[in-house]
Write an enzyme that holds these catalytic residues in place. Structure first.
Site, PDB file in Angstrom:
ATOM      1  N   SER A  74       8.854  40.235  40.069  1.00 52.73           N
ATOM      2  CA  SER A  74       8.915  39.926  41.492  1.00 52.73           C
ATOM      3  C   SER A  74      10.375  39.808  41.931  1.00 52.73           C
ATOM      4  O   SER A  74      11.155  40.735  41.685  1.00 52.73           O
ATOM      5  CB  SER A  74       8.119  38.645  41.759  1.00 52.73           C
ATOM      6  OG  SER A  74       7.810  38.514  43.125  1.00 52.73           O
TER       7      SER A  74
ATOM      8  N   ARG B  19       3.444  28.249  51.766  1.00 51.70           N
ATOM      9  CA  ARG B  19       3.012  28.445  50.383  1.00 51.70           C
ATOM     10  C   ARG B  19       1.592  28.989  50.310  1.00 51.70           C
ATOM     11  O   ARG B  19       1.284  29.861  49.491  1.00 51.70           O
ATOM     12  CB  ARG B  19       3.100  27.122  49.633  1.00 51.70           C
ATOM     13  CG  ARG B  19       2.631  27.171  48.196  1.00 51.70           C
ATOM     14  CD  ARG B  19       3.419  28.153  47.345  1.00 51.70           C
ATOM     15  NE  ARG B  19       3.193  27.951  45.921  1.00 51.70           N
ATOM     16  CZ  ARG B  19       3.771  28.661  44.960  1.00 51.70           C
ATOM     17  NH1 ARG B  19       4.618  29.629  45.279  1.00 51.70           N
ATOM     18  NH2 ARG B  19       3.525  28.426  43.697  1.00 51.70           N
TER      19      ARG B  19
ATOM     20  N   ASP C 208      -2.106  44.407  41.851  1.00 54.69           N
ATOM     21  CA  ASP C 208      -1.086  43.776  42.690  1.00 54.69           C
ATOM     22  C   ASP C 208      -1.045  44.470  44.052  1.00 54.69           C
ATOM     23  O   ASP C 208      -0.671  45.641  44.144  1.00 54.69           O
ATOM     24  CB  ASP C 208       0.269  43.890  41.975  1.00 54.69           C
ATOM     25  CG  ASP C 208       1.370  43.050  42.620  1.00 54.69           C
ATOM     26  OD1 ASP C 208       1.236  42.676  43.795  1.00 54.69           O
ATOM     27  OD2 ASP C 208       2.365  42.780  41.934  1.00 54.69           O
TER      28      ASP C 208
ATOM     29  N   HIS D 196      -0.592  39.980  41.793  1.00 55.09           N
ATOM     30  CA  HIS D 196       0.842  39.818  41.537  1.00 55.09           C
ATOM     31  C   HIS D 196       1.110  38.748  40.471  1.00 55.09           C
ATOM     32  O   HIS D 196       2.016  38.884  39.651  1.00 55.09           O
ATOM     33  CB  HIS D 196       1.535  39.466  42.851  1.00 55.09           C
ATOM     34  CG  HIS D 196       3.020  39.463  42.783  1.00 55.09           C
ATOM     35  ND1 HIS D 196       3.742  40.570  42.392  1.00 55.09           N
ATOM     36  CD2 HIS D 196       3.935  38.499  43.054  1.00 55.09           C
ATOM     37  CE1 HIS D 196       5.031  40.275  42.422  1.00 55.09           C
ATOM     38  NE2 HIS D 196       5.177  39.030  42.825  1.00 55.09           N
ATOM     39  N   ASP D 197       0.329  37.682  40.499  1.00 57.75           N
ATOM     40  CA  ASP D 197       0.503  36.576  39.544  1.00 57.75           C
ATOM     41  C   ASP D 197       0.346  36.987  38.083  1.00 57.75           C
ATOM     42  O   ASP D 197       0.686  36.198  37.193  1.00 57.75           O
ATOM     43  CB  ASP D 197      -0.540  35.485  39.816  1.00 57.75           C
ATOM     44  CG  ASP D 197      -0.001  34.382  40.712  1.00 57.75           C
ATOM     45  OD1 ASP D 197       1.211  34.421  41.028  1.00 57.75           O
ATOM     46  OD2 ASP D 197      -0.785  33.499  41.085  1.00 57.75           O
TER      47      ASP D 197
END
Lengths: 374, 374
Positions: free
Chosen positions: B151, B220, B314, B347-348
């Site tokens: 990222s 967040r 992702d 993405h994580d």
């Protein structure tokens, strides 16, 4: 003549109380609607169009001669168009809970003489459909050639198929789902949070004040991102800057940012924040299996033919969700087919790709009801 | 022994001024960092790990015996692990502009004796890399076996390849891009707006007060949605409710909503809102072609071997973006290869799929530098 010309939004006042899915009652109701074309003597040539989250009943033509833009589905509605007004009687009603003339949180609560605000009861997609049924009964519509709509409109289309199948020749759900997914709920959650977090929301009692302009604008900006797609943003904006001299400043903006801000402001000028809360919640509660049994089994003997339409680049309502509906109807012995809009525009494509929509919808409608001549 | 055990975050005080990409100067600097393993006599066995947006220098082990969780890449760092501390000297530094010990907006501005707040200058990925280079010089590192990170970390990895190629055996960018896209910028824009819209943000001068807790928590929550994926949300939450009795209430929540709220609160307790503004802006400004010419041509003679790693699910940094980097390096005569983490976690996944990461990274590193025995 091109299109439907000047149309008038009408208001049906229904003096009774609607028994809502939640158990609450709501009434009397006002239902704002527009119609195009003529209902035939048998009352069986109607097509019901269902609108999406911030949409309204004004799908075609202009409400006054110098109105800047025509209705949101104008290229599809009119003489010779896919929803051919020489053939069909087209109806669209503003949904329950909205703010375009149909009863919603900004309407006056007869019990208090003040706007409902957060005293408005939670409404569901089924409640919206029941209100539409009341309107169609009033209009003398006996049978729908089709119920058609995208996104939240597609959810109403599906509920029409479950609640009033005997009244429908077919349903045409577009870019929608049989039940909202946690990702869709998550995106709505942050949009509602943006409104709740605005001090000007005032617990929903902001009528007579400016209201939560910043919160609603932020909610809209988040929503807009989900309606577009990576390729559509790339085509439209790339990495263009508003002012290159501000490149290294926190307040410097890429064009995509000022576009989002503009879209946020535009919605604030036309939409009620509490309606935004109630309608996103209705979408989150959407699940055709709610109270009906197992999601995979409710499609058993689903009696409506179905043309499901997906959008190739839609990441909010990915094509697999419409494909899933079509597959489950067919696996359950029903009749469904799938078509896909091939578009880079993401979820918004059902408001953009009119030529593809017309090419998919028009032959299907003619095949459904060859008796309806132009 | 499993893992690296107890590690200490160290702080390097650099008394000079860094010339930032914007033209501004920033200094003196504090750089917080951790190291694992031993630097060899030649100073050429180091691996630099670069962290993502809200990450920090603590990638492995525990800072104190009963620390609840180990560092964020712990399964990859230690004796016998992919980043083998018997073989390599691993370094990770908190980035410039962050709030985990390295100089950022919450640091004291020597000119005023108060926190910088919004007087902190805009920083870029290149500025972060230059600060890391200062630290490596101080540590005596002559050569990196690799720079690796996901990222925003992957953006730093790429800039390492452009700024200090002679110092690198290879770069390993993960789930990243050569320049941020308008969709990524759009998602950051609404996150920053959430902070700006919070009255408790107070123009950034909130130090000594609670600060924009609600705005940062909302930012967040939006971010978290983009780090997950449709299938991962489905697996984790489906349509589970927090309290089924509140189903028809606006304040009723699906589990995915309370999870988001929890994640929002958790970040507020550990992160500075102004850092969030500055770091998301740095990511938006990331473009390896900035000031270097045409994006498609800057990879010409890119001298670093590259192992690019994408993540199948992702949607924030889609695999095509890493594939594009690999293709452009190869098309320009360089040496790059592509590997993909097959994962539903979005993405994580670069913080979850440790086995797949290890299987991709470990053989590549050994092949790069067979001279480094365990």
């Amino acid at each position: 003549m091109d299109g439907v010309g000047i149309v008038t939004t009408r208001f049906y006042e229904w003096s009774q109380c609607l028994h809502l899915e939640s158990g609450a009652h709501l009434g009397p109701l006002t239902i704002a609607y527009e119609t195009y074309g003529e209902l035939n003597a048998a009352g069986n040539n109607a097509i019901l169009v269902l609108h999406a989250l911030t949409g309204n009943a004004h799908i075609a033509g202009r409400n006054f001669p110098d109105e800047r833009y025509p209705g949101w589905w104008d290229p599809l509605v009119g003489p010779g168009r896919a929803l051919d007004t020489r053939r069909y009687f087209i109806v669209c009603a503003n949904v329950l809970g909205s703010c375009y003339g149909t009863t919603g949180p900004a309407s006056i609560n007869p019990a208090t003489g003040k706007p409902y605000g957060m005293d408005f009861p939670a409404i569901t997609i089924r409640d919206m459909v029941r209100a539409q049924k009341i309107l169609l009964d009033y209009l003398g519509v006996k049978r729908l050639v089709a119920a058609i709509g995208g996104s939240m409109g597609g959810m109403q289309v599906l509920e029409w198929g479950f609640l009033y199948p005997q009244m429908l020749d077919a349903i045409i759900p577009i870019a929608t789902c049989g039940r909202t997914t946690p990702m869709q709920i998550a995106f709505h959650h942050v949009q509602r949070e943006a409104i709740y977090a605005d001090p000007d929301w005032q617990g929903g009692n902001y009528y007579g004040t400016a209201g939560p302009r910043r919160g609603l604008a932020l909610a809209r900006q988040i929503g807009i991102i989900t309606y577009k797609s990576d390729p559509s943003w790339n085509m439209k904006f790339g990495r263009n800057l508003v002012d290159p001299r501000k490149y290294f400043q926190l307040e410097g903006q890429f064009e995509v940012e000022s576009y989002l801000a503009y879209q946020g402001r535009k919605l604030v000028d036309r939409f009620d924040a509490n309606s935004y809360l109630y309608l996103t919640k209705a979408v989150d509660l959407h699940d055709v299996s709610q109270g009906r049994g197992n999601y995979n089994e409710v499609w058993r003997d689903f009696p409506c033919p179905c043309l499901g339409i997906g959008i190739s680049s839609d990441f909010l309502f990915p094509p697999y969700q419409v494909q899933e509906i079509v597959r489950m109807i067919n696996d359950s012995g029903g009749h469904a087919r799938y078509a896909e809009i091939d578009s880079p525009y993401g979820h918004d494509a059902f408001l953009i790709e009119f030529n593809q929509l017309a090419a998919i919808i028009q032959p299907f409608l003619k095949e459904l009801r060859p008796d309806l001549a132009a």
